[in-house]
Design a protein around this motif. Sequence first.
Motif, PDB file in Angstrom:
ATOM      1  N   SER A  36      32.338  45.964  39.360  1.00  0.00           N
ATOM      2  CA  SER A  36      31.251  45.020  39.615  1.00  0.00           C
ATOM      3  C   SER A  36      31.593  43.647  39.062  1.00  0.00           C
ATOM      4  O   SER A  36      31.380  42.623  39.724  1.00  0.00           O
ATOM      5  N   PHE A  37      32.106  43.607  37.836  1.00  0.00           N
ATOM      6  CA  PHE A  37      32.518  42.324  37.259  1.00  0.00           C
ATOM      7  C   PHE A  37      33.663  41.707  38.059  1.00  0.00           C
ATOM      8  O   PHE A  37      33.683  40.493  38.307  1.00  0.00           O
ATOM      9  N   THR A  38      34.601  42.537  38.498  1.00  0.00           N
ATOM     10  CA  THR A  38      35.731  42.034  39.273  1.00  0.00           C
ATOM     11  C   THR A  38      35.268  41.453  40.606  1.00  0.00           C
ATOM     12  O   THR A  38      35.755  40.396  41.034  1.00  0.00           O
ATOM     13  N   GLU A  39      34.315  42.135  41.262  1.00  0.00           N
ATOM     14  CA  GLU A  39      33.822  41.650  42.545  1.00  0.00           C
ATOM     15  C   GLU A  39      33.165  40.282  42.399  1.00  0.00           C
ATOM     16  O   GLU A  39      33.367  39.383  43.220  1.00  0.00           O
ATOM     17  N   VAL A  40      32.378  40.105  41.331  1.00  0.00           N
ATOM     18  CA  VAL A  40      31.731  38.811  41.107  1.00  0.00           C
ATOM     19  C   VAL A  40      32.772  37.748  40.764  1.00  0.00           C
ATOM     20  O   VAL A  40      32.730  36.621  41.284  1.00  0.00           O
ATOM     21  N   ALA A  41      33.721  38.093  39.896  1.00  0.00           N
ATOM     22  CA  ALA A  41      34.773  37.138  39.536  1.00  0.00           C
ATOM     23  C   ALA A  41      35.578  36.724  40.767  1.00  0.00           C
ATOM     24  O   ALA A  41      35.906  35.535  40.948  1.00  0.00           O
ATOM     25  N   ASP A  42      35.904  37.685  41.626  1.00  0.00           N
ATOM     26  CA  ASP A  42      36.626  37.364  42.862  1.00  0.00           C
ATOM     27  C   ASP A  42      35.793  36.455  43.758  1.00  0.00           C
ATOM     28  O   ASP A  42      36.330  35.566  44.436  1.00  0.00           O
TER      29      ASP A  42
END
Length: 465
Positions: A36-42
């Motif tokens: 979830s954090f990676t998706e937002v960061a991306d």
Amino acid sequence: MRTGAEYRESVDDGRRLYLDGRLVTDPQSHPLLAASFTEVADGYDHNYDPEAEAGPYYVIPHSVTELRGLMNALPLWDDLACVTAQGLTALLTAAARMSGDPAYADYVARIHAYHDYCKTNDLRCVQAITDAKGDRALPPSKQDDPDLYVRIVERRPDGIVINGAKLHITATAVAHEMIVMPTKMMKPGEEDWAVACAVAVNAPGVSIVNTTYAPRGDEAEYWPVSSHSNSAEGFVIFDNVFVPNDRVFLAGETEHSATFAHSLGLWERLGSTAHMANCADILVGFAQLIAEANGVHKISHIREKIAEMVIYATLVRGGLEAAVANAERTPEGWVHPSELYTNAAKHYGAAEYNTMIRHLHDVAGGSVITAPSPADMANPEVGPFVAKYMRGRTGVAAEYRMRLFHAIRDYTADGKGGWFLVTQVQSGGGLFAQRLVSLKHYPMAQAKRRALSVARFPEAPGVAR
């Protein structure tokens, strides 16, 4: 604008997140939250433009063309960016609806200042609206525990203190801010529950209990959708949380307690319709691909089911276009979608969604849920048999067909699919709410005049025309 790395640094802020009964000490590396954090960061990196004043999620549409562009872009963003756009635009819509009364001038100014604050700092926001509610047959003031609806427990010269909980808040764990608002119209005597405000996710007194459909295994190919795209659902607890005055948008004025929910409902339903239009095209694509892989794409009942799915996809997108094309203008000069077409389109898309899923599963067959995993295919002993028996029509290899099955399962029947089955109906309020709003905004007087004309009656006795 922030980069993905700057976003990651900004949410390393001591927020209190719980998952599976434990306090999460390092959320960004937790196996069920990391994606979830990676998706937002991306998402931050994808939209980053050092020359731009702000990201596209902060655009306030001033024309039908701009509104259409916003809805076309929405399905391409990560979930949190979408929620941010919908929530902040809903907040501005509520401000527009309060702006005609000088008594609300301070609240309106605070909302605009808060929007500018989020835009300047490139923050992500969620909307905290659904209360715990306790006994649904009783209003807030009659509950055996007054905290079952979020309420003001103390009023100070510099702000307010709130208690309560908000449920079903998508992506709270990965956001910066929560926009808290009443879940319903409050009546005189329920002033303490008529509260709208902004609260930072890491504010003292805030705890978030999370559930997630993120896969609990390490075989990403078996979860081709949800292993990369998932959002934790937040059960948000407010335990004596202080909110300074500049973040308070309503504090006891019951006459506008429903304004925020109605404004949010409008933008959430439009956003949901945009996502459903995109989702409908994906369902049609899956149905056609798996029918071809199975060699049944020319069979009449398969073609009929896919044709129904095509009609569904077309009508959902048509409803979205009607909501945009019939947009209405606010006193400030920007536009918001048609209430009637937005609610009717969202209702149709949600009410018929399960039927489209049934068609897809019927076209695809039972291997949607029983196809062996990629690890089985790689096993030296049984793998060759899996490859032999999972192939499709001539020229369609087992690996391709199995990947389709896993994607269909994850997207429609498991992982992401289970989340979709609930949220397609519940996002923006249930079907009953959309029926009520559609009925309210339908031109009933015009319909009655037309019916009376056909019946050759000059008027309906005792009924206003």
